[in-house]
Motif scaffolding. Structure first.
Motif: not given
Length: 157
Positions: A81-86, A117-119
């Motif tokens: 996991r990161g701030r912008c997604g999984r 978010f990254v998705s």
């Protein structure tokens, strides 16, 4: 997303298998790898920095390498996991003798899931990024194996 392909690297199957289980080698060949901390045999706490288009993040989670068939097939799993997604990756790699003596062929199939978010960057962008990361990994693995072969040869002189 699904990725598959085949790469040939300049080392025999046994050495490639050893490299894919070596924490220091893995840390040096995984693009963006900041750390791999052993938790138990084949399981690591991992930190990976990645940039895809305008989105940069650090993903933290687990990275595991397990033998499916020792010396000829491995499975790698990433859950981070990161701030912008999984990110979840399930990678299967088979190793066999390459087309030239002293080389190995690696055939791989990966299923990757990106959430959050990254998705929103879209499948096409993420597929290109996944292909780029995969290419970088195999190029660095080949470079690492060539360096090691060179150092071993130099130490025999």
């Amino acid at each position: 997303m699904r990725f598959s392909g085949e790469r040939e690297v300049p080392a025999p199957v046994g050495r490639v298998s050893d490299a894919l289980h070596d924490r220091e080698v893995l840390c040096s060949v995984i693009p963006g790898c900041e750390e791999l901390v052993p938790l138990e045999t084949g399981l690591y706490a991992a930190s990976l920095a990645a940039r895809v288009g305008p989105v940069a993040d650090v993903y933290r989670g687990t990275f595991s390498v397990e033998d499916v068939r020792p010396g000829s097939a491995i499975r790698v799993r990433v859950a981070a996991r990161g701030r912008c997604g999984r990110l979840d990756v399930d990678l299967h790699v088979t190793l066999s003798a390459g087309s030239r003596p002293g080389t190995s062929a690696l055939r791989y199939h990966a299923d990757a899931t990106v959430r959050g978010f990254v998705s929103r960057l879209g499948t096409a962008t993420l597929t290109v990024a996944g292909s780029h990361f995969t290419g970088c990994f195999f190029n660095e693995l080949a470079r690492s194996l060539r360096r090691e072969t060179g150092s071993r040869a130099a130490s025999l002189v």
